[in-house]
Motif scaffolding. Structure first.
Motif, PDB file in Angstrom:
ATOM      1  N   ALA A   4      -6.108   2.390  -2.787  1.00 56.94           N
ATOM      2  CA  ALA A   4      -4.687   2.382  -3.166  1.00 56.94           C
ATOM      3  C   ALA A   4      -4.281   1.046  -3.790  1.00 56.94           C
ATOM      4  N   PHE A   5      -4.868  -0.043  -3.322  1.00 62.99           N
ATOM      5  CA  PHE A   5      -4.544  -1.353  -3.896  1.00 62.99           C
ATOM      6  C   PHE A   5      -5.112  -1.484  -5.310  1.00 62.99           C
ATOM      7  N   TRP A   6      -6.283  -0.902  -5.541  1.00 56.25           N
ATOM      8  CA  TRP A   6      -6.829  -0.879  -6.893  1.00 56.25           C
ATOM      9  C   TRP A   6      -5.918  -0.047  -7.798  1.00 56.25           C
ATOM     10  N   CYS A   7      -5.351   1.022  -7.241  1.00 53.08           N
ATOM     11  CA  CYS A   7      -4.405   1.841  -8.010  1.00 53.08           C
ATOM     12  C   CYS A   7      -3.157   1.047  -8.371  1.00 53.08           C
ATOM     13  N   VAL A   8      -2.724   0.165  -7.470  1.00 49.43           N
ATOM     14  CA  VAL A   8      -1.586  -0.710  -7.779  1.00 49.43           C
ATOM     15  C   VAL A   8      -1.939  -1.613  -8.955  1.00 49.43           C
ATOM     16  N   LEU A   9      -3.140  -2.163  -8.948  1.00 49.59           N
ATOM     17  CA  LEU A   9      -3.563  -3.011 -10.069  1.00 49.59           C
ATOM     18  C   LEU A   9      -3.573  -2.220 -11.374  1.00 49.59           C
ATOM     19  N   ILE A  10      -4.094  -1.007 -11.334  1.00 48.31           N
ATOM     20  CA  ILE A  10      -4.090  -0.154 -12.529  1.00 48.31           C
ATOM     21  C   ILE A  10      -2.656   0.096 -12.986  1.00 48.31           C
ATOM     22  N   ALA A  11      -1.778   0.388 -12.029  1.00 47.31           N
ATOM     23  CA  ALA A  11      -0.375   0.669 -12.350  1.00 47.31           C
ATOM     24  C   ALA A  11       0.300  -0.520 -13.026  1.00 47.31           C
ATOM     25  N   ILE A  12      -0.057  -1.708 -12.607  1.00 49.29           N
ATOM     26  CA  ILE A  12       0.530  -2.909 -13.199  1.00 49.29           C
ATOM     27  C   ILE A  12       0.164  -3.027 -14.677  1.00 49.29           C
ATOM     28  N   PHE A  13      -1.037  -2.591 -15.038  1.00 48.10           N
ATOM     29  CA  PHE A  13      -1.482  -2.725 -16.419  1.00 48.10           C
ATOM     30  C   PHE A  13      -1.239  -1.493 -17.285  1.00 48.10           C
ATOM     31  N   LEU A  14      -0.882  -0.364 -16.689  1.00 43.33           N
ATOM     32  CA  LEU A  14      -0.630   0.848 -17.483  1.00 43.33           C
ATOM     33  C   LEU A  14       0.464   0.685 -18.543  1.00 43.33           C
ATOM     34  N   ALA A  68       5.357   1.370  -2.008  1.00 40.30           N
ATOM     35  CA  ALA A  68       4.927   2.482  -1.152  1.00 40.30           C
ATOM     36  C   ALA A  68       3.481   2.291  -0.691  1.00 40.30           C
ATOM     37  N   ALA A  69       2.598   1.958  -1.623  1.00 39.82           N
ATOM     38  CA  ALA A  69       1.184   1.805  -1.280  1.00 39.82           C
ATOM     39  C   ALA A  69       0.970   0.640  -0.309  1.00 39.82           C
ATOM     40  N   ILE A  70       1.610  -0.468  -0.556  1.00 42.66           N
ATOM     41  CA  ILE A  70       1.432  -1.644   0.300  1.00 42.66           C
ATOM     42  C   ILE A  70       2.051  -1.400   1.673  1.00 42.66           C
ATOM     43  N   ILE A  71       3.253  -0.859   1.691  1.00 39.15           N
ATOM     44  CA  ILE A  71       3.919  -0.583   2.969  1.00 39.15           C
ATOM     45  C   ILE A  71       3.103   0.406   3.794  1.00 39.15           C
ATOM     46  N   ALA A  72       2.523   1.412   3.149  1.00 39.74           N
ATOM     47  CA  ALA A  72       1.718   2.402   3.869  1.00 39.74           C
ATOM     48  C   ALA A  72       0.578   1.738   4.637  1.00 39.74           C
ATOM     49  N   ILE A  83      -3.691   7.995   2.032  1.00 44.11           N
ATOM     50  CA  ILE A  83      -2.955   7.073   1.160  1.00 44.11           C
ATOM     51  C   ILE A  83      -3.701   6.885  -0.157  1.00 44.11           C
ATOM     52  N   ASP A  84      -5.017   6.707  -0.060  1.00 43.35           N
ATOM     53  CA  ASP A  84      -5.827   6.524  -1.263  1.00 43.35           C
ATOM     54  C   ASP A  84      -5.741   7.745  -2.183  1.00 43.35           C
ATOM     55  N   ARG A  85      -5.825   8.935  -1.607  1.00 42.25           N
ATOM     56  CA  ARG A  85      -5.751  10.153  -2.430  1.00 42.25           C
ATOM     57  C   ARG A  85      -4.386  10.279  -3.109  1.00 42.25           C
ATOM     58  N   LEU A  86      -3.331   9.966  -2.366  1.00 44.77           N
ATOM     59  CA  LEU A  86      -1.986  10.021  -2.957  1.00 44.77           C
ATOM     60  C   LEU A  86      -1.838   8.982  -4.069  1.00 44.77           C
ATOM     61  N   ALA A  87      -2.415   7.812  -3.873  1.00 45.96           N
ATOM     62  CA  ALA A  87      -2.345   6.765  -4.898  1.00 45.96           C
ATOM     63  C   ALA A  87      -3.117   7.176  -6.159  1.00 45.96           C
ATOM     64  N   ALA A 122       5.900  10.926  -0.847  1.00 44.87           N
ATOM     65  CA  ALA A 122       4.850  11.381   0.069  1.00 44.87           C
ATOM     66  C   ALA A 122       4.127  10.214   0.724  1.00 44.87           C
ATOM     67  N   ILE A 123       3.879   9.164  -0.029  1.00 44.93           N
ATOM     68  CA  ILE A 123       3.208   7.992   0.548  1.00 44.93           C
ATOM     69  C   ILE A 123       4.070   7.407   1.669  1.00 44.93           C
ATOM     70  N   PHE A 124       5.371   7.321   1.439  1.00 40.99           N
ATOM     71  CA  PHE A 124       6.273   6.841   2.500  1.00 40.99           C
ATOM     72  C   PHE A 124       6.288   7.798   3.688  1.00 40.99           C
TER      73      PHE A 124
END
Length: 128
Positions: A4-14, A68-72, A83-87, A122-124
């Motif tokens: 999920a944290f890798w997904c956050v990194l991807i999201a930052i660069f999308l 959401a990902a970090i709080i989860a 969490i990872d699947r949702l991310a 859903a993550i929340f």
């Protein structure tokens, strides 16, 4: 590090995928335009304009997903794999959103936008 944290990194660069499509496909962006790129982006039309809109929407929604990902993981109430699947699903929804936006498939774009927002919720919820 969790997926999920890798997904956050991807999201930052999308968002930069969108701006790259807007600026660098179809020509017209160069050193002169780089002095005032927002004015240049405001003049775009068609798929390039929509790619820029994707960029702006991505900057709006990414903080909610990241939170959401970090709080989860901080509250540690949900199964990490869930969490990872949702991310991963959220990143996938954003990629589909980009594709549908560029292709001017407004209904599909809106549907995947709602799906992405539902995934943030859903993550929340799974973490509550």
């Amino acid at each position: 590090m969790p997926i999920a944290f890798w997904c956050v990194l991807i999201a930052i660069f999308l968002p930069y995928v969108g701006t790259s499509i807007a600026k660098f496909t179809g020509g017209g962006f160069g050193p002169r335009q780089n002095h005032d790129p927002r004015t240049f982006l405001a003049t775009l039309e068609g798929y390039r304009k929509r790619a820029n809109a994707f960029q702006m929407n991505s900057f709006e929604v990414t903080p909610a997903f990241a939170a959401a990902a970090i709080i989860a993981y901080v509250v540690n109430n949900a199964e990490p794999a869930t969490i990872d699947r949702l991310a991963i699903a959220w990143v996938t929804s954003r990629l589909l959103y980009l594709i549908f936006y560029i292709a001017d498939l407004a209904l599909l774009r809106s549907l995947v936008w709602f799906a992405g927002m539902a995934l943030i919720i859903a993550i929340f919820v799974v973490s509550a």
